[in-house]
Design an enzyme around this catalytic site. Structure first.
Site, short mmCIF file in Angstrom:
data_model
loop_
_atom_site.label_atom_id
_atom_site.label_comp_id
_atom_site.label_asym_id
_atom_site.label_seq_id
_atom_site.Cartn_x
_atom_site.Cartn_y
_atom_site.Cartn_z
N HIS B 80 0.85 -1.20 0.00
CA HIS B 80 0.00 0.00 0.00
C HIS B 80 0.88 1.25 0.00
O HIS B 80 0.70 2.15 -0.82
CB HIS B 80 -0.92 0.00 1.21
CG HIS B 80 -1.57 1.32 1.49
ND1 HIS B 80 -2.50 1.89 0.64
CD2 HIS B 80 -1.39 2.22 2.49
CE1 HIS B 80 -2.87 3.06 1.12
NE2 HIS B 80 -2.21 3.29 2.25
N ASP B 109 8.34 21.25 -26.33
CA ASP B 109 8.46 19.93 -25.69
C ASP B 109 9.51 20.06 -24.60
O ASP B 109 10.04 21.16 -24.38
CB ASP B 109 8.85 18.84 -26.71
CG ASP B 109 8.34 17.46 -26.27
OD1 ASP B 109 8.42 17.16 -25.07
OD2 ASP B 109 7.84 16.70 -27.12
N TRP B 144 7.49 -0.38 3.58
CA TRP B 144 8.01 0.46 2.49
C TRP B 144 9.39 0.99 2.83
O TRP B 144 10.15 1.39 1.96
CB TRP B 144 7.05 1.63 2.19
CG TRP B 144 7.31 2.88 2.97
CD1 TRP B 144 6.91 3.14 4.24
CD2 TRP B 144 8.03 4.05 2.54
NE1 TRP B 144 7.33 4.39 4.63
CE2 TRP B 144 8.02 4.97 3.61
CE3 TRP B 144 8.68 4.42 1.35
CZ2 TRP B 144 8.64 6.22 3.54
CZ3 TRP B 144 9.29 5.66 1.30
CH2 TRP B 144 9.27 6.54 2.38
N SER B 174 14.31 5.88 -13.27
CA SER B 174 13.34 6.61 -14.08
C SER B 174 13.17 8.04 -13.55
O SER B 174 13.18 9.00 -14.32
CB SER B 174 12.02 5.85 -14.06
OG SER B 174 10.93 6.72 -14.15
N SER B 175 13.03 8.17 -12.24
CA SER B 175 12.80 9.50 -11.66
C SER B 175 13.99 10.41 -11.88
O SER B 175 13.84 11.60 -12.14
CB SER B 175 12.53 9.39 -10.16
OG SER B 175 11.35 8.69 -9.94
N HIS B 258 13.28 11.52 3.64
CA HIS B 258 12.65 12.79 4.01
C HIS B 258 12.52 13.76 2.85
O HIS B 258 11.45 14.32 2.66
CB HIS B 258 13.25 13.45 5.24
CG HIS B 258 12.22 14.38 5.79
ND1 HIS B 258 11.18 13.94 6.57
CD2 HIS B 258 11.98 15.67 5.54
CE1 HIS B 258 10.35 14.95 6.79
NE2 HIS B 258 10.81 16.01 6.19
N GLU B 260 12.03 12.89 0.03
CA GLU B 260 10.92 12.27 -0.70
C GLU B 260 9.57 12.83 -0.25
O GLU B 260 8.67 13.03 -1.06
CB GLU B 260 10.96 10.74 -0.48
CG GLU B 260 9.76 9.98 -1.01
CD GLU B 260 9.69 9.92 -2.53
OE1 GLU B 260 10.69 10.23 -3.19
OE2 GLU B 260 8.60 9.57 -3.04
N TYR B 262 8.95 15.79 0.59
CA TYR B 262 8.75 17.06 -0.10
C TYR B 262 8.60 16.85 -1.61
O TYR B 262 7.96 17.65 -2.28
CB TYR B 262 9.87 18.04 0.25
CG TYR B 262 9.91 18.27 1.74
CD1 TYR B 262 8.81 18.84 2.37
CD2 TYR B 262 10.96 17.84 2.52
CE1 TYR B 262 8.77 18.99 3.74
CE2 TYR B 262 10.93 17.99 3.90
CZ TYR B 262 9.84 18.57 4.50
OH TYR B 262 9.80 18.70 5.85
N SER B 273 -1.00 26.62 -5.60
CA SER B 273 -0.59 28.01 -5.80
C SER B 273 -1.01 28.54 -7.17
O SER B 273 -1.04 29.74 -7.39
CB SER B 273 0.93 28.16 -5.67
OG SER B 273 1.36 27.65 -4.44
N HIS B 307 15.04 12.81 12.19
CA HIS B 307 13.84 12.86 13.03
C HIS B 307 12.98 11.61 12.83
O HIS B 307 12.06 11.38 13.59
CB HIS B 307 13.03 14.15 12.82
CG HIS B 307 12.36 14.28 11.49
ND1 HIS B 307 12.18 15.48 10.88
CD2 HIS B 307 11.81 13.37 10.67
CE1 HIS B 307 11.55 15.31 9.73
NE2 HIS B 307 11.33 14.03 9.59
N HIS B 308 13.32 10.81 11.82
CA HIS B 308 12.66 9.50 11.71
C HIS B 308 13.31 8.49 12.62
O HIS B 308 12.88 7.35 12.68
CB HIS B 308 12.74 9.00 10.26
CG HIS B 308 12.02 9.89 9.30
ND1 HIS B 308 10.69 9.72 8.96
CD2 HIS B 308 12.43 10.98 8.61
CE1 HIS B 308 10.33 10.65 8.11
NE2 HIS B 308 11.36 11.44 7.87
N THR B 333 6.79 26.67 5.70
CA THR B 333 5.46 26.10 5.47
C THR B 333 4.38 27.08 5.91
O THR B 333 3.39 27.30 5.20
CB THR B 333 5.33 24.77 6.24
OG1 THR B 333 6.48 23.98 5.97
CG2 THR B 333 4.10 24.03 5.79
N LYS B 336 3.96 29.85 3.45
CA LYS B 336 3.13 29.45 2.31
C LYS B 336 1.65 29.53 2.66
O LYS B 336 0.84 30.08 1.91
CB LYS B 336 3.46 28.01 1.91
CG LYS B 336 4.59 27.91 0.89
CD LYS B 336 4.80 26.45 0.53
CE LYS B 336 5.96 26.27 -0.41
NZ LYS B 336 5.74 26.79 -1.75
N ARG B 455 1.77 0.97 15.03
CA ARG B 455 1.53 0.81 13.59
C ARG B 455 1.85 -0.60 13.14
O ARG B 455 2.55 -1.33 13.82
CB ARG B 455 2.49 1.68 12.79
CG ARG B 455 2.33 3.11 12.91
CD ARG B 455 3.54 3.78 12.29
NE ARG B 455 3.47 3.73 10.82
CZ ARG B 455 4.35 4.34 10.03
NH1 ARG B 455 5.35 5.01 10.55
NH2 ARG B 455 4.24 4.26 8.73
#
Lengths: 409, 628
Positions: B80, B109, B144, B174-175, B258, B260, B262, B273, B307-308, B333, B336, B455
């Site tokens: 998931h 293009d 994950w 790919s990314s 982390h 990731e 963002y 925006s 922090h993880h 943040t 924004k 969890r």
């Protein structure tokens, strides 16, 4: 300007209020121990209380910000709806003063969060004292020889797949899935793992610490709750880091005792259970013949000194089977039939009570080159021809008979 | 190889009929088509990941439930998360990168159209490869985050973790290709007059994301390779008994993991925006501050990974440092959020479906952001880490935030992509269901976390007090499912069965270049490249008497056809060989020891596949890809 329609106004306001009160309820909900044995909001140790104080403080700050931002957003949406009049609103591109203002505002708020946070980090990171502190002098109470009167209890916590081993460093006691602590002196837990990463979490005592193989983490605390002599306070713990098949079924129980009771508990556990008669002789024989001794140790049974599985000394003291998962005495201590049946099922077919048990058994045996005569080759079930009912009954009776003077209700 | 395709559709006339053959889609290098491919792939995987979530919620409906087995449950939460992060939100963002960036900057293009096609095909193979483990060794079950040492061969024998490692490696490849492609595009292909600070905010946020991608994916790739070596060749990077350190994996993973976060949220912030100013009929308030706060988030995002890991015991100094940097992220943040509200302030807000989704984003993201500030404090995190409180937090950020923001983008840009509006009534129904569902599912998880529910647990005990809120969350998950299906059905009906009202070029009275051309845009986007003089060129033309940028004004005397790069088979071929090369690692993997016999089978196969890659590379280089 046209007023916002009634339904929009009501909808927005209701959402705001619901959201704000909901978030408030999150932390201020009385999650007391009675209904919520794993609650994080009802701490009983000083370690837990430091955290809880900070937790509450930050929660309040966050709630106020949330309410303010939501109110501002709701007001903006209601006030500046398209009124249907022609023409575009004034084209404002920005305002530097306001930008500076709302950059500084969160910085100030963050300072209010960081300062108490850093303070608390260093408070809970302090090394434990050598023993109980005398409240009058603020120093460790010592006897004439300079030894602490109530020495800090050091316990090594080892995460296994999927159970817990607790080794009392100074007392030489080893227990599985349940351990006792005194209410009158500091307790220091040294947390590690010899399998995968687990996380040791007793929410009522305080925050979790990961059990990382090859590393040792420590938490220490003083119980803040006075346990009466002869009484037992049950505190539930669990594994918080995903560790494979039975991660959800890796719980344990801490039993808090009065100081003097704890000292007697230690003496009794060091000596081992006092059994006599058939229960002992037949039981020990069956325990050895069944191969149990290869993995399980029992104090006082010289043959049983395996280290792979949980130490089963005073198994009869335990209320929970399979690492805090199945209640052996749901109808109270007087009803021993349930415990007998459950334990029988556990030995015969452990996967039916806790998935993954035999799988890991096989893994560790194969990898450690052990040759144990227990054979659950038929779908993980120990069949009658592999262990007779008579033999199993003797083992079960032998285990359940081992009670100390602190049996669990 | 390319000869069959070269004579198709590269002479794009104004009246040219779209070639819709399968070949044209397999060989396409058109950024708009690739965007659509990404979008439908992402929507498919959203449905798949959602199905997995429903199974998880059904299992947690009652205490001590046996609806699915522990093994299946562990596979479900692993897939998931992996599906939602890598196969749904990232490609849906990529759909918008592809479709929008060239249109927003006034380009015909992307900089490397064939590389763009390769990115898509690699993504598709990686995604299918990950899921194909279902047919071989069972789905991956390591989470994950795949924490070592549990994902090493000793504790995870078999191939399912290898599928996960290799699948992620392909996806990362790919990314990264796409990242470099978009960076080059944005920096080099802007139309005359389009200075950096005249670029639309979505393009800006996309640029930040591409930098995050190209800097963070190498770290997980290294981590994955080390894990592959441990599993296949018996190295000991993460294996403690032989001196390895499982925390090394956590550092490498979260150094990627982390940023990731963002990578997932910034595109949605960019889309929002774009939509809020259009809804309020005003410019974005403080656009440079929104841009710099986005850059700031991306920058500081690289300094918060630990922090993880507050519970792993890094020591008080590290905890204090990472706690401080994490809380500092709250500042940009907040900037924004304040700017979004200020954009709405004083406007004439039109509550269209995309506008409502965008506003919902602001509201739900605020909740997720604030709960995130709570566990930025390590002592608090010790109680929240790995509990349902965290699950609540990041679902507010990723579902309430990223997903809702992308949904607003789907409704907003659909008319531009397909020339027809998505059904408005379906949009409202979908919004109501999603809004109820998201809050019903994820808000109670705060309570469950405070009650100490960990969890990734297959069951919870009777008597722990978790029953009611879990049931509420399960009910809520069905609201989300139906809400999403309403949009999905409406999108499929629109794209494949011609349902939906025809949309004009500029359906929302918007400000940026993409709205100044037809809906859907012609193959070549801009017959004549516009010259822009402000950050809202099309709005200024329409409302402020600014210089013209729209094609109907500036392109009247333009030549009758525009030269575009021809289609190519090489990207697909290259992707096939590259995907196969990665897949071949399965032959030798999974035992935790170097197996010479199996390696001798793996090696020649990989050499063959590498030769195939070289062949495709050579063909790619030799191909005449100049616009014709």
């Amino acid at each position: 300007m046209k007023l916002p329609s009634f339904d929009t106004a009501v909808r927005s306001l209701v959402l705001t209020v619901l959201g704000a009160t909901g978030l408030a309820g999150c932390e201020l909900w009385p999650y007391n121990n009675g209904q919520y044995p794993y609650t994080t909001t009802d701490p009983i140790s000083d370690f837990g209380m430091y955290t809880h104080e900070l937790y509450a403080q930050i929660t309040w700050i966050v709630l106020v910000i949330f309410a303010a931002v939501t109110a501002l957003l709701a007001f903006t949406l209601l006030r500046f709806r398209d009124d249907g009049q022609p023409g575009n609103p004034e084209q404002i591109h920005g305002n530097t003063q306001m930008e500076i203002g709302w950059t500084l505002l969160p910085i100030v708020i963050v300072l209010f969060l960081i300062v108490p946070t850093v303070r608390t980090i260093f408070v809970i990171a302090d090394a434990p004292p050598a023993g109980a502190i005398d409240p009058a002098s603020g120093l460790v109470m010592r006897d004439d020889a300079g030894e602490p009167v109530k020495k800090t209890v050091e316990i090594k916590v080892i995460g296994k797949r999927w159970w817990w081993a607790f080794e009392y460093v100074n007392e030489g006691i080893v227990t599985g899935n349940q351990f006792a602590i005194p209410d009158d002196r500091p307790v220091s837990l040294l947390i590690t793992s010899d399998t995968v990463i687990h996380s040791f979490w007793v929410p009522r005592i305080g925050g979790k610490r990961d059990a990382v193989p090859g590393r040792m983490n420590r938490i220490w605390f003083n119980l803040q709750q006075d346990v009466q002599p002869g009484e037992v306070e049950h505190i539930r713990g669990e594994c918080a880091e995903y560790c494979g098949d039975a991660h959800a079924l890796m719980r344990f129980e801490v039993i808090a005792l009065d100081g003097a009771d704890f000292d007697r508990w230690v003496t009794e556990y060091q000596a081992g259970p006092k059994l006599a008669g058939d229960v002992k002789t037949k039981g020990e024989a069956a325990f050895a013949a069944g191969g149990c001794i290869g993995c399980h140790a029992i104090t006082g049974n010289d043959q049983a000194n395996g280290l792979q599985g949980p130490n089963l000394t005073f198994f009869g003291d335990r209320r929970w089977l399979a690492a805090g998962v199945h209640d052996m005495y749901p109808n109270g201590r007087s009803d021993a039939t349930h415990a007998h049946d459950l334990l029988t099922q556990w030995v015969r077919h452990p996967d039916s009570l806790k998935p993954g048990t035999t799988k890991h058994d096989e893994e560790s045996r194969a990898l450690d080159g052990m040759n144990i005569p227990v054979d659950r080759s038929n779908d993980g079930i120990l069949q009658e021809d592999e262990m007779s009912t008579e033999q199993l009954d003797a083992i079960v009776a032998y285990l359940l008979a081992q009670t100390s003077s602190y049996p669990i209700q | 190889m390319s000869t069959a395709a070269t004579n198709v559709a590269h002479h794009a006339d104004v009246e040219h009929e779209e070639d819709n053959s399968l070949t044209s889609w397999l060989t396409t290098v058109d950024h708009k088509r690739i965007g659509k491919l990404y979008m439908f792939s992402a929507l498919f995987f959203f449905a798949l990941g959602g199905l997995e979530a429903l199974l998880i919620r059904l299992q947690l409906m009652w205490p001590e439930n046996h609806f699915i087995s522990a093994q299946t449950y562990n596979e479900m939460f692993t897939m998931h998360a992996t599906t939602m992060i890598f196969l749904s939100i990232m490609p849906l963002s990529a759909a918008f990168f592809n479709f929008l960036i060239p249109l927003q900057i006034g380009a015909r293009d992307v900089a490397f159209p064939r590389l763009n096609a390769l990115s898509y095909w690699l993504f598709l193979f990686g995604a299918l490869f990950l899921n194909f483990s279902f047919f071989f060794s069972g789905l991956p079950d390591g989470g994950w985050f795949g924490y070592a040492n549990m994902t090493l061969a000793k504790y995870s024998p078999g191939h399912s973790i290898d599928f996960w490692i290799l699948g992620l490696a392909i996806l990362g490849n790919s990314s990264m290709m796409a990242g470099f492609n978009f960076i080059t595009t944005i920096l080099n292909l802007r139309t005359p007059g389009m200075t950096m600070f005249r670029m639309p905010i979505f393009t800006w946020m996309s640029l930040v994301v591409q930098f995050l991608i190209v800097m963070s994916f190498p770290m997980i790739t290294v981590g994955l390779l080390l894990m592959l070596f441990d599993r296949s060749f018996g190295t000991n990077f993460y294996f403690p008994p032989n001196g390895g350190d499982p925390l090394l994996w956590q550092h490498l993973f979260w150094l990627f993991g982390h940023p990731e976060v963002y990578i997932l949220i910034l595109p949605a912030m960019g889309i929002v925006s774009e939509i809020l100013p259009v809804a309020a009929r005003k410019p974005l308030f403080g656009a440079p501050f929104v841009i710099f706060s986005g850059i700031m988030i991306g920058f500081v995002g690289f300094g918060v990974w630990s922090h993880h890991m507050f519970t792993t015991g890094l020591g008080p100094v590290a905890d204090a440092a990472f706690s401080t940097t994490t809380m500092l992220i709250a500042v940009p943040t907040a900037v924004k959020i304040f700017n979004w509200i200020a954009t709405l302030w004083g406007g004439k807000i039109r509550f269209t479906v995309p506008a409502v989704f965008a506003i919902t984003f602001v509201f739900l993201f605020t909740i997720g952001g604030l709960s995130g500030v709570m566990h930025a404090s390590p002592p608090v995190d010790l109680q929240q880490q790995d509990s349902y409180f965290i699950v609540a937090h990041f679902h507010y950020v990723l579902v309430g935030g990223a997903f809702t923001g992308l949904m607003s983008g789907v409704y907003f840009y659909w008319p531009k992509m397909f020339g027809r509006y998505l059904d408005e009534r379906a949009g409202w129904i979908s919004w109501v269901l999603l809004f109820i569902g998201i809050n019903l599912t994820f808000f109670p998880m705060h309570f469950l976390g405070a009650m100490g529910m960990p969890r990734r647990t297959w069951q919870y005990p009777v008597g722990a007090g978790y029953d009611m809120w879990n049931m509420v969350a399960t009910v809520g998950s069905w609201f989300i499912a139906v809400g999403f299906l309403v949009t999905l059905a409406s999108a499929v009906a629109n794209a494949f069965f011609g349902k939906g009202k025809k949309a004009p070029a500029d359906p929302w009275d918007a400000a940026t270049l993409e709205w100044s051309i037809a809906s859907p845009p012609p193959h070549y986007n801009f017959k004549k490249l516009p010259t822009v003089a402000s950050d809202r060129p099309y709005w200024d033309e329409k409302h402020e008497g600014g210089p013209a940028v729209s094609q109907e004004v500036i392109a009247v005397d333009a030549p009758s056809h525009v030269e575009m790069p021809p289609p190519s088979w090489w990207p697909l071929g290259q992707a096939l060989f590259q995907g196969g090369f990665f897949a071949a690692f399965l032959i030798g993997g999974g035992t935790g020891q170097f197996d010479a016999d199996r390696f001798m089978i793996q090696l020649p196969i990989q050499l063959l596949l590498a030769a195939g890659m070289l062949y495709c590379m050579f063909g790619w280089i030799r191909e005449d890809a100049r616009p014709r």
